[in-house]
Design a protein around this motif. Structure first.
Motif, PDB file in Angstrom:
ATOM      1  N   ARG A   1      -0.773   0.799  -2.230  1.00 60.50           N
ATOM      2  CA  ARG A   1      -2.100   0.286  -1.892  1.00 60.50           C
ATOM      3  C   ARG A   1      -2.914  -0.009  -3.157  1.00 60.50           C
ATOM      4  O   ARG A   1      -3.617  -1.033  -3.245  1.00 60.50           O
TER       5      ARG A   1
ATOM      6  N   ILE B   1      -0.478  -6.095   3.075  1.00 54.55           N
ATOM      7  CA  ILE B   1      -0.331  -6.712   1.751  1.00 54.55           C
ATOM      8  C   ILE B   1       0.119  -8.165   1.874  1.00 54.55           C
ATOM      9  O   ILE B   1      -0.357  -9.053   1.153  1.00 54.55           O
TER      10      ILE B   1
ATOM     11  N   ARG C   1      -2.686 -10.377   2.817  1.00 50.35           N
ATOM     12  CA  ARG C   1      -3.498 -10.638   1.626  1.00 50.35           C
ATOM     13  C   ARG C   1      -2.851 -11.723   0.766  1.00 50.35           C
ATOM     14  O   ARG C   1      -3.546 -12.535   0.137  1.00 50.35           O
ATOM     15  N   GLN C   2      -1.544 -11.751   0.759  1.00 46.76           N
ATOM     16  CA  GLN C   2      -0.811 -12.745  -0.026  1.00 46.76           C
ATOM     17  C   GLN C   2      -0.790 -14.101   0.682  1.00 46.76           C
ATOM     18  O   GLN C   2      -0.467 -15.116   0.068  1.00 46.76           O
TER      19      GLN C   2
ATOM     20  N   GLN D   1      -1.686  -0.669  -6.162  1.00 46.46           N
ATOM     21  CA  GLN D   1      -1.078  -1.817  -6.834  1.00 46.46           C
ATOM     22  C   GLN D   1      -1.514  -3.128  -6.187  1.00 46.46           C
ATOM     23  O   GLN D   1      -1.754  -4.121  -6.880  1.00 46.46           O
ATOM     24  N   ALA D   2      -1.640  -3.124  -4.863  1.00 46.16           N
ATOM     25  CA  ALA D   2      -2.115  -4.326  -4.173  1.00 46.16           C
ATOM     26  C   ALA D   2      -3.566  -4.618  -4.542  1.00 46.16           C
ATOM     27  O   ALA D   2      -3.948  -5.780  -4.732  1.00 46.16           O
ATOM     28  N   GLN D   3      -4.381  -3.565  -4.661  1.00 44.35           N
ATOM     29  CA  GLN D   3      -5.769  -3.746  -5.074  1.00 44.35           C
ATOM     30  C   GLN D   3      -5.865  -4.351  -6.466  1.00 44.35           C
ATOM     31  O   GLN D   3      -6.822  -5.071  -6.779  1.00 44.35           O
ATOM     32  N   GLN D   4      -4.874  -4.058  -7.290  1.00 46.59           N
ATOM     33  CA  GLN D   4      -4.843  -4.591  -8.646  1.00 46.59           C
ATOM     34  C   GLN D   4      -4.130  -5.946  -8.701  1.00 46.59           C
ATOM     35  O   GLN D   4      -3.808  -6.424  -9.782  1.00 46.59           O
ATOM     36  N   ASP D   5      -3.894  -6.529  -7.531  1.00 41.20           N
ATOM     37  CA  ASP D   5      -3.221  -7.830  -7.410  1.00 41.20           C
ATOM     38  C   ASP D   5      -1.797  -7.809  -7.942  1.00 41.20           C
ATOM     39  O   ASP D   5      -1.255  -8.849  -8.340  1.00 41.20           O
ATOM     40  N   GLN D   6      -1.172  -6.649  -7.924  1.00 35.46           N
ATOM     41  CA  GLN D   6       0.238  -6.518  -8.287  1.00 35.46           C
ATOM     42  C   GLN D   6       1.058  -6.532  -6.990  1.00 35.46           C
ATOM     43  O   GLN D   6       1.694  -5.558  -6.606  1.00 35.46           O
ATOM     44  N   ILE D   7       1.033  -7.673  -6.311  1.00 39.24           N
ATOM     45  CA  ILE D   7       1.598  -7.755  -4.967  1.00 39.24           C
ATOM     46  C   ILE D   7       3.108  -7.492  -4.961  1.00 39.24           C
ATOM     47  O   ILE D   7       3.615  -6.711  -4.146  1.00 39.24           O
TER      48      ILE D   7
END
Length: 209
Positions: free
Chosen positions: A133, A167, A170-171, A135-141
């Motif tokens: 979660r 995720i 979001r992508q 990592q997704a917030q940091q745009d590390q999808i």
């Protein structure tokens, strides 16, 4: 979010379990070594060590410390006690505090520490979900999805797949997101549970898109 609330309930249950039975579990492990030389001394020191760790854990847990102070307390705990379960719970606390302070890198580091320690009791799996979660917030999808793919415990399949769907939404990959949500629903049904209202709403929203 509902999925995060579920994780919090799991962590609270594990905390209570360790509080109630942590010392007894360690004593039971020692009893299995009863035929070895020095049993009495070993059992006594092990019980004392477990009790000391339990007291130290409760003292830290009940304090209202900021992330920096908590990090220092955890470092001291790690030096004084060799108790993976308690250490993992404290690192989860630190990760949560760090997220609330906006320090996502520190939170990720704390969660990676839990995962690397392999503490059992579902703590590593919860840390994996929370790391993905962040990592997704940091745009590390891509990294977040890879982190989720490393979670193979079927008991966490529904949470993993629902978060994967979040995720992917979001992508912008709605087809894969729908598949992930449906996989989460199937995992719940396989466990004899029904899908949550939130999960069903996510599926319905994608069906309308």
């Amino acid at each position: 979010m509902e999925i995060y609330s579920t994780e919090e309930q799991q962590v609270d249950a594990i905390k209570q379990f360790w509080k109630d039975y942590g010392t007894s579990i360690l004593v039971g492990a020692v009893v299995g070594l009863g035929g070895l030389y020095g049993w009495n001394y070993y059992s006594s020191t092990t019980v004392e060590s477990a009790e000391s760790a339990s007291v130290a854990f409760q003292q830290i847990r009940t304090q209202d410390a900021d992330a920096a102070t908590l990090a220092g307390q955890i470092a001291n705990f790690d030096k004084a006690h060799d108790q993976k379960g308690y250490q993992a719970l404290l690192d989860l606390m630190l990760a949560k505090q760090s997220v609330e302070a906006g320090e996502l890198d520190n939170a990720a580091a704390a969660l990676k520490k839990v995962i690397a320690a392999k503490p059992g009791s579902g703590l590593g799996e919860i840390a994996t979900l929370r790391l993905a979660r962040i990592q997704a917030q940091q745009d590390q999808i891509g990294t977040a999805l890879a982190t989720l793919d490393s979670l193979t415990d079927s008991a966490f399949a529904a949470q993993r797949d629902e978060l994967k769907g979040d995720i992917l939404v979001r992508q912008g990959d709605t087809d894969k997101a729908r598949s992930a949500y449906l996989a989460a629903k199937d995992a719940l049904l396989a466990e004899g549970q029904t899908e949550t209202p939130t999960l069903q709403m996510k599926i319905d929203n994608l069906n309308k898109a």
